[in-house]
Design a protein around this motif. Structure first.
Motif, PDB file in Angstrom:
ATOM      1  N   ASN A   1      -5.409  -0.873   2.670  1.00 58.87           N
ATOM      2  CA  ASN A   1      -4.338  -1.849   2.451  1.00 58.87           C
ATOM      3  C   ASN A   1      -3.919  -2.513   3.836  1.00 58.87           C
ATOM      4  O   ASN A   1      -4.290  -2.135   4.958  1.00 58.87           O
ATOM      5  CB  ASN A   1      -3.051  -0.871   2.415  1.00 58.87           C
ATOM      6  CG  ASN A   1      -3.436  -0.283   0.794  1.00 58.87           C
ATOM      7  OD1 ASN A   1      -3.542   1.080   0.917  1.00 58.87           O
ATOM      8  ND2 ASN A   1      -3.115  -1.022  -0.163  1.00 58.87           N
TER       9      ASN A   1
ATOM     10  N   TRP B   1      -2.664   7.009   1.415  1.00 59.23           N
ATOM     11  CA  TRP B   1      -1.272   7.023   0.805  1.00 59.23           C
ATOM     12  C   TRP B   1      -0.757   8.493   0.630  1.00 59.23           C
ATOM     13  O   TRP B   1      -1.780   9.443   0.421  1.00 59.23           O
ATOM     14  CB  TRP B   1      -1.279   6.461  -0.507  1.00 59.23           C
ATOM     15  CG  TRP B   1      -0.956   4.991  -0.577  1.00 59.23           C
ATOM     16  CD1 TRP B   1      -2.396   4.308  -0.710  1.00 59.23           C
ATOM     17  CD2 TRP B   1      -0.409   3.946  -0.415  1.00 59.23           C
ATOM     18  NE1 TRP B   1      -2.333   3.003  -0.865  1.00 59.23           N
ATOM     19  CE2 TRP B   1      -0.653   2.725  -0.624  1.00 59.23           C
ATOM     20  CE3 TRP B   1       1.199   4.043  -0.050  1.00 59.23           C
ATOM     21  CZ2 TRP B   1      -0.002   1.317  -0.344  1.00 59.23           C
ATOM     22  CZ3 TRP B   1       1.967   3.117   0.031  1.00 59.23           C
ATOM     23  CH2 TRP B   1       1.480   1.705  -0.075  1.00 59.23           C
TER      24      TRP B   1
ATOM     25  N   TYR C   1      -6.153   0.803   8.714  1.00 60.86           N
ATOM     26  CA  TYR C   1      -5.840   0.084   7.650  1.00 60.86           C
ATOM     27  C   TYR C   1      -6.599  -1.289   7.686  1.00 60.86           C
ATOM     28  O   TYR C   1      -7.331  -1.241   8.576  1.00 60.86           O
ATOM     29  CB  TYR C   1      -4.211  -0.349   7.777  1.00 60.86           C
ATOM     30  CG  TYR C   1      -3.840  -1.341   8.848  1.00 60.86           C
ATOM     31  CD1 TYR C   1      -3.440  -2.584   8.664  1.00 60.86           C
ATOM     32  CD2 TYR C   1      -4.159  -0.942  10.149  1.00 60.86           C
ATOM     33  CE1 TYR C   1      -3.336  -3.339   9.602  1.00 60.86           C
ATOM     34  CE2 TYR C   1      -3.792  -1.440  11.345  1.00 60.86           C
ATOM     35  CZ  TYR C   1      -3.423  -3.139  11.071  1.00 60.86           C
ATOM     36  OH  TYR C   1      -3.165  -3.880  12.263  1.00 60.86           O
TER      37      TYR C   1
ATOM     38  N   SER D   1       1.953  -2.956   3.458  1.00 61.42           N
ATOM     39  CA  SER D   1       1.925  -1.670   2.775  1.00 61.42           C
ATOM     40  C   SER D   1       2.059  -0.415   3.550  1.00 61.42           C
ATOM     41  O   SER D   1       2.280   0.609   3.043  1.00 61.42           O
ATOM     42  CB  SER D   1       0.643  -1.480   1.853  1.00 61.42           C
ATOM     43  OG  SER D   1       0.666  -2.848   0.971  1.00 61.42           O
ATOM     44  N   CYS D   2       1.608  -0.465   4.935  1.00 63.35           N
ATOM     45  CA  CYS D   2       1.813   0.610   5.639  1.00 63.35           C
ATOM     46  C   CYS D   2       3.280   0.562   6.300  1.00 63.35           C
ATOM     47  O   CYS D   2       3.536   1.452   7.358  1.00 63.35           O
ATOM     48  CB  CYS D   2       0.972   0.476   6.855  1.00 63.35           C
ATOM     49  SG  CYS D   2      -0.828   0.409   6.540  1.00 63.35           S
TER      50      CYS D   2
ATOM     51  N   ARG E   1       5.200   2.673  -2.739  1.00 72.00           N
ATOM     52  CA  ARG E   1       4.356   2.468  -4.049  1.00 72.00           C
ATOM     53  C   ARG E   1       4.469   3.513  -5.021  1.00 72.00           C
ATOM     54  O   ARG E   1       4.951   4.526  -4.719  1.00 72.00           O
ATOM     55  CB  ARG E   1       2.751   2.601  -3.448  1.00 72.00           C
ATOM     56  CG  ARG E   1       1.715   2.567  -4.296  1.00 72.00           C
ATOM     57  CD  ARG E   1       0.475   2.348  -3.908  1.00 72.00           C
ATOM     58  NE  ARG E   1      -0.437   2.313  -5.071  1.00 72.00           N
ATOM     59  CZ  ARG E   1      -1.743   2.013  -4.928  1.00 72.00           C
ATOM     60  NH1 ARG E   1      -2.298   1.661  -3.712  1.00 72.00           N
ATOM     61  NH2 ARG E   1      -2.673   1.856  -6.016  1.00 72.00           N
TER      62      ARG E   1
ATOM     63  N   GLY F   1       0.841   3.713   3.221  1.00 69.76           N
ATOM     64  CA  GLY F   1      -0.435   2.815   3.216  1.00 69.76           C
ATOM     65  C   GLY F   1      -1.789   3.715   3.277  1.00 69.76           C
ATOM     66  O   GLY F   1      -1.475   4.864   3.576  1.00 69.76           O
TER      67      GLY F   1
END
Length: 220
Positions: free
Chosen positions: A192, A167, A129, A196-197, A203, A188
């Protein structure tokens, strides 16, 4: 009990094998450089954005093949540039399915104590990430900076990449009544930041969405 599978099932290699089988059956066609559904409920929908520079699968001489980048085969990297339609069609072909987002989260947070799919904390030794820069573990010269699916250690139920890398499409609608048409992605990606993870982060994108950080895993 839902069994969430990783192994090689969301890698580029089995996707490539599926595309060759589907092409032989007349279930997909190539149109404007992309793979498009040619039969069934997802007819005329783009399955795979093969025309993108982010794609790891290409087509030549009547056969789909997995590309190599800078000496690395992308066969064991998670597939990217796949739409929800393509991920769903692949899963259905083999008798699998995409997990719901809540099934995905129940696996990602392990016993309920995980903040990320790699535990209570996250760093670039645990997941692919963005953290003050891309992890880019293979030092690739261009994006997408994906990593092999077993590059990072397994966590929780023994699964890899429940945080970062790409993702993952789920079968769930983002809106409770599905009115917006959006589908949920979780986990994620290589591009990202840590927020986001997180296992609770949701999302959304249209099912036709295809990006260098969009992939999937399957369950049954």
């Amino acid at each position: 009990t839902t069994e969430i599978y990783t192994l090689s099932l969301h890698d580029a290699l089995p996707i490539c094998a599926y595309l060759n089988a589907a092409l032989a059956l007349g279930d997909v066609r190539i149109e404007n450089g992309n793979v498009v559904g040619d039969n069934g409920p997802y007819n005329d929908q783009i399955y795979y954005g093969m025309s993108s520079s982010y794609a790891q699968i290409n087509y030549s001489g009547g056969t789909f093949f997995v590309e190599s980048r800078e000496g690395y085969s992308m066969s064991n990297h998670p597939v990217s540039m796949v739409s929800w339609y393509g991920a769903t069609a692949f899963a259905e072909y083999y008798g699998w399915r995409l997990p719901t987002e809540w099934e995905w989260q129940a696996v990602a947070d392990y016993d309920g104590s995980y903040t990320y799919g790699c535990g209570t904390g996250i760093d670039q030794g645990k997941a692919n990430y963005y953290d003050s820069g891309y992890a880019n573990p293979l030092n690739l010269s261009s994006t997408p900076y994906t990593s092999p699916v077993d590059y990072y250690p397994p966590y929780g139920y023994g699964l890899h990449d429940m945080a970062g890398n790409v993702w993952e499409w789920t079968s769930s609608c983002y809106d409770t009544d599905c009115s917006g048409g959006y589908r949920v992605l979780r986990g994620g990606s290589w591009g990202n930041i840590d927020v986001s993870c997180a296992v609770t982060f949701r999302r959304n994108n249209y099912p036709i969405g295809m990006f260098g950080g969009f992939g999937f895993r399957v369950c049954r």
